[in-house]
Design a protein around this motif. Structure first.
Motif, PDB file in Angstrom:
ATOM      1  N   GLY A   9       9.431   4.204  -5.451  1.00  0.00           N
ATOM      2  CA  GLY A   9       9.273   3.450  -6.691  1.00  0.00           C
ATOM      3  C   GLY A   9       8.720   4.244  -7.847  1.00  0.00           C
ATOM      4  N   VAL A  10       8.541   5.537  -7.652  1.00  0.00           N
ATOM      5  CA  VAL A  10       7.821   6.357  -8.620  1.00  0.00           C
ATOM      6  C   VAL A  10       8.563   6.457  -9.955  1.00  0.00           C
ATOM      7  CG1 VAL A  10       8.836   8.518  -7.773  1.00  0.00           C
ATOM      8  CG2 VAL A  10       6.572   8.550  -8.835  1.00  0.00           C
ATOM      9  N   GLU A  41       4.813   2.746  -3.056  1.00  0.00           N
ATOM     10  CA  GLU A  41       4.423   3.668  -1.998  1.00  0.00           C
ATOM     11  C   GLU A  41       4.850   5.079  -2.432  1.00  0.00           C
ATOM     12  OE1 GLU A  41       5.639   0.216   1.270  1.00  0.00           O
ATOM     13  OE2 GLU A  41       6.647   2.161   1.281  1.00  0.00           O
ATOM     14  N   VAL A  42       3.985   5.742  -3.155  1.00  0.00           N
ATOM     15  CA  VAL A  42       4.331   7.018  -3.783  1.00  0.00           C
ATOM     16  C   VAL A  42       4.005   8.177  -2.828  1.00  0.00           C
ATOM     17  CG1 VAL A  42       3.861   8.557  -5.730  1.00  0.00           C
ATOM     18  CG2 VAL A  42       3.962   6.076  -6.077  1.00  0.00           C
ATOM     19  N   CYS A  43       4.983   9.064  -2.661  1.00  0.00           N
ATOM     20  CA  CYS A  43       4.853  10.193  -1.737  1.00  0.00           C
ATOM     21  C   CYS A  43       5.066  11.498  -2.511  1.00  0.00           C
ATOM     22  CB  CYS A  43       5.871  10.070  -0.612  1.00  0.00           C
ATOM     23  SG  CYS A  43       5.813   8.472   0.257  1.00  0.00           S
ATOM     24  N   GLY A  87       1.476   7.989   0.178  1.00  0.00           N
ATOM     25  CA  GLY A  87       1.943   8.118   1.556  1.00  0.00           C
ATOM     26  C   GLY A  87       2.521   9.490   1.820  1.00  0.00           C
ATOM     27  N   ALA A  88       2.630   9.838   3.102  1.00  0.00           N
ATOM     28  CA  ALA A  88       3.088  11.174   3.492  1.00  0.00           C
ATOM     29  C   ALA A  88       4.585  11.233   3.779  1.00  0.00           C
ATOM     30  CB  ALA A  88       2.309  11.667   4.708  1.00  0.00           C
ATOM     31  N   ASP A  89       5.236  10.078   3.957  1.00  0.00           N
ATOM     32  CA  ASP A  89       6.680  10.007   4.129  1.00  0.00           C
ATOM     33  C   ASP A  89       7.103  10.618   5.464  1.00  0.00           C
ATOM     34  OD1 ASP A  89       9.247   9.295   3.420  1.00  0.00           O
ATOM     35  OD2 ASP A  89       9.457  10.745   1.804  1.00  0.00           O
ATOM     36  N   ASP A  90       7.380  11.915   5.495  1.00  0.00           N
ATOM     37  CA  ASP A  90       7.833  12.618   6.704  1.00  0.00           C
ATOM     38  C   ASP A  90       7.095  13.948   6.824  1.00  0.00           C
ATOM     39  OD1 ASP A  90      10.259  10.966   7.690  1.00  0.00           O
ATOM     40  OD2 ASP A  90      10.717  11.285   5.563  1.00  0.00           O
ATOM     41  N   PRO A  91       5.877  13.957   7.329  1.00  0.00           N
ATOM     42  CA  PRO A  91       5.112  15.203   7.415  1.00  0.00           C
ATOM     43  C   PRO A  91       5.832  16.300   8.195  1.00  0.00           C
ATOM     44  CG  PRO A  91       3.691  13.329   7.836  1.00  0.00           C
ATOM     45  CD  PRO A  91       5.092  12.795   7.780  1.00  0.00           C
TER      46      PRO A  91
END
Length: 342
Positions: free
Chosen positions: A224-225, A245-247, A278-282
């Motif tokens: 959503g950024v 939920e900004v990554c 959030g980290a999304d996919d570390p």
């Protein structure tokens, strides 16, 4: 006084993908166990150099993700992944984690979508008990599959509402498929009282965020950024209390922004938007939960007060039980008072 370590700041984690949460060391160990040959991008070039600026770039990202998923062969592998995700969040100050999973991606190996969901939820309960991190699951459909598949997953999520599943999402390349065609699936989840969190406003701009709000009735937006590009849209997001939920690290890795200073977190905050980092996919981006706070502090000179408010927003936007919320919020106040000194 020196800024406090963001790892000790209590927080909630609302944007973490299941396979993408895997530790790099675990990936290598499981692959070696079963003789799976990993691409260099997941071994010697880790974290991989990624870009989603075009379809080819996203395909490469998705291929790496699929390879990583393939190392999960046993129930113990699944339990290990969930436990390690909880341990990593606990180390980063996480007190609540909502982990997102598409059961259809694992169904063939684990006895179907229901059996796999049962396994994940049991693993979540065990990991939560072992680490003290409250946990829940968001079931997500894949927008590159048929919308009827999404309805099946929405019905599955509805069956587990109040039994560990708190939300329903829509993931993968948001440039693929027609978002409005997934409205029926989201209506099923909405009737079940689930939180609605489709991906939107990262690889596509504000126009797609409008669509997610209008047709899917999003409560939260995965990413959503790019709502920051449209003041009218941002006003609506603030007015309706839609959380973002900004990554940041993945935004830059995928080429959405050129660098961390360009990620418009200050613009979102100044408008009054709820932002949950959030980290999304570390596994693919190399940065976990605390790293998102650390990079935004460095990129935008955020104060401890601003970091504490980001942490509070993550808790308020979560589906954590009231007692868990209260405990984390109290911990945030304590962190802030310690950082400010006597």
């Amino acid at each position: 006084m020196e800024p406090r370590d963001v790892r000790s700041l209590p927080k909630a984690h609302l944007h973490l993908h299941f396979t993408g949460s895997m530790r790099h060391g675990t990936l290598l160990e499981l692959a070696e166990r079963d003789g799976i040959v990993l691409p260099d991008a997941l071994v010697h070039e880790w974290p991989p150099q990624l870009s989603a600026a075009d379809e080819k770039g996203w395909f490469r990202f998705q291929r790496l993700y699929d390879v990583a998923r393939s190392v999960l062969r046993t129930e113990d592998d699944v339990r290990r992944l969930v436990l390690e995700a909880a341990e990593d969040d606990a180390r980063d100050g996480g007190g609540w984690l909502e982990i997102q999973v598409d059961p259809s991606g694992y169904a063939a190996r684990f006895g179907g979508i229901t059996a796999f969901t049962d396994l994940v939820l049991d693993a979540v309960r065990s990991a939560s008990a072992a680490t003290g991190v409250g946990m829940a699951v968001v079931i997500a459909a894949n927008r590159t599959r048929h919308p009827l598949d999404a309805r099946t997953l929405a019905r599955l999520a509805a069956q587990y509402a109040d039994r560990g599943v708190v939300g329903f999402g829509l993931s993968n390349d948001e440039r693929r498929g027609e978002t409005s065609e997934f409205a029926a699936a989201f209506a099923i989840a909405e009737r079940a009282g689930l939180m609605l969190a489709p991906h939107g406003g990262e690889l596509r701009g504000p126009d797609h965020v409008w669509t997610c709000l209008d047709t899917l009735h999003a409560d939260r937006l995965g990413h959503g950024v790019r709502a920051a590009e449209d003041p009218a849209l941002l006003d609506r997001i603030v007015r309706e209390g839609v959380a973002l939920e900004v990554c940041p690290v993945s935004n830059v890795a995928l080429g959405v922004y050129s660098d961390l200073t360009s990620v418009p977190v200050p613009t979102l905050l100044e408008a009054g938007a709820t932002v949950a980092l959030g980290a999304d996919d570390p596994l693919l981006f190399g940065s976990r939960l605390a790293g998102q706070y650390a990079t935004m502090r460095a990129a935008h000179d955020l104060t401890d007060e601003q970091l504490a408010e980001l942490a509070r927003m993550s808790v308020r936007a979560s589906r954590a039980p009231s007692d868990v919320r209260a405990r984390i919020l109290s911990g945030i106040d304590g962190w802030l008072s310690e950082s400010m000194g006597p």
